[in-house]
Design an enzyme around this catalytic site. Structure first.
Site, PDB file in Angstrom:
ATOM      1  N   SER A 163       0.866  -1.189   0.000  1.00 58.63           N
ATOM      2  CA  SER A 163       0.000   0.000   0.000  1.00 58.63           C
ATOM      3  C   SER A 163       0.895   1.229   0.000  1.00 58.63           C
ATOM      4  CB  SER A 163      -0.907   0.012   1.233  1.00 58.63           C
ATOM      5  OG  SER A 163      -1.789  -1.081   1.213  1.00 58.63           O
ATOM      6  N   LYS A 211      -7.400   1.780  -2.236  1.00 59.77           N
ATOM      7  CA  LYS A 211      -6.888   1.342  -0.926  1.00 59.77           C
ATOM      8  C   LYS A 211      -6.869   2.502   0.061  1.00 59.77           C
ATOM      9  CE  LYS A 211      -5.158  -1.096   2.366  1.00 59.77           C
ATOM     10  NZ  LYS A 211      -3.898  -1.836   2.339  1.00 59.77           N
ATOM     11  N   LYS A 225       0.846   5.675   8.162  1.00 57.22           N
ATOM     12  CA  LYS A 225       1.383   5.906   6.816  1.00 57.22           C
ATOM     13  C   LYS A 225       0.259   6.019   5.787  1.00 57.22           C
ATOM     14  CE  LYS A 225       2.251   2.441   4.492  1.00 57.22           C
ATOM     15  NZ  LYS A 225       1.566   1.538   3.514  1.00 57.22           N
TER      16      LYS A 225
END
Length: 297
Positions: A96, A171, A239
């Site tokens: 990701s 995502k 993140k």
């Protein structure tokens, strides 16, 4: 069956590589720390001590590493995939990362004769272990079709959502929804505990109504038990929220609740909770409420 180099054998990558080996593919695994290769070799795969050795002769290279710089290093760094894989290799990036980084790496891959798709996953450690991941794929139709037999081994819900970068964009949206749900579930549990209700019964009845969700099903018990053994670490979700907020700003989209949750995620890291499961956001609610959490596992 394909010869697959699988780079990144962490919490998610290891069970995914094992599933591919058990499905009959020839899987060669590489991890920066070699002590992660045991489950793959036990499943019939082999271990390599470098990316170059892992990708030699591979039809497919799968990557599952934490962040954009890690993917760039694995693919385009010295002695990386681009330098050592054979032309025509299909690269499936399960990581990701930032959509713009994916798009740029896909262009560089194409210029060197490779095919790269972004295929980030959702479902956490349980989804990886049970081969039940949701996989959102950014790719050309042709490359998606080529990757589909591999994706089917590790995932349950697989969708081609657009060209390169689209998988990472979806995502980011996924992580926005998950983070918001986890935060609200944590607040609800602390609220219920403050009033002394039977929290197990409360969670059961909430799960049967409109408040029910996959997050409630998978994370409520961890919160009740104060067991924050990581399935997906706060560090990584932090993140991902950075990716989401930056991409939203670039698109001129306002994400006010997402921005608040991103700050709460950052606070959790600042308070030493980055290595915990993201259900550990409960500890932040406790801190804000002036209560003390039992020792986390």
């Amino acid at each position: 069956m394909s010869t697959i180099a699988f780079i990144g054998l962490g919490i998610m990558g290891s069970p995914m590589a094992v599933h591919l080996a058990k499905a009959g593919h020839q899987v060669v695994g590489y991890n920066l720390t070699p002590n992660r290769t045991g489950p793959l070799t036990e499943a019939g795969g082999t271990a390599a001590d470098s990316i170059a050795k892992a990708v030699a002769g591979a039809d497919v290279v799968a990557v599952m590493v934490p962040d954009s710089p890690d993917v760039e290093d694995v693919l385009a760094g010295e002695n990386g995939v681009f330098e050592n894989a054979q032309p025509g290799t299909l690269i499936i990036d399960f990581s990701s990362i930032r959509p713009d980084v994916t798009t740029e790496l896909a262009a560089r891959a194409s210029a060197r004769g490779f095919r790269l798709i972004d295929a980030p996953v959702s479902g956490g450690e349980a989804g990886a272990i049970n081969a039940a991941l949701s996989i959102m794929v950014g790719a050309s139709a042709e490359d998606f079709a080529a990757a589909k037999p591999i994706l089917d081994v590790v995932g349950k819900t697989i969708a081609h959502v657009g060209p390169n970068g689209a998988g990472q964009t979806v995502k980011a949206a996924n992580q926005l929804i998950v983070a918001g749900n986890i935060q609200l579930l944590a607040e609800a549990i602390i609220f219920l505990e403050a009033y002394g209700v039977d929290t197990a019964a409360a969670v059961e009845v909430l799960g049967g109504g409109l408040a029910g969700s996959a997050v409630l099903n998978q994370k409520a018990q961890k919160m009740l038990d104060r067991n924050f053994e990581p399935g997906f670490r706060i560090d990584l979700h932090h993140k991902d929220m950075g990716i989401l907020t930056a991409a939203a700003r670039e698109a001129g989209v306002v994400v006010p609740l997402g921005a608040v949750v991103a700050q709460l995620m950052a606070s959790a890291r600042a308070n030493g909770d980055g290595g915990l499961d993201h259900s550990g956001l409960l500890r932040g609610v406790e801190r804000l409420s002036g209560s003390t959490s039992p020792t986390s596992k």
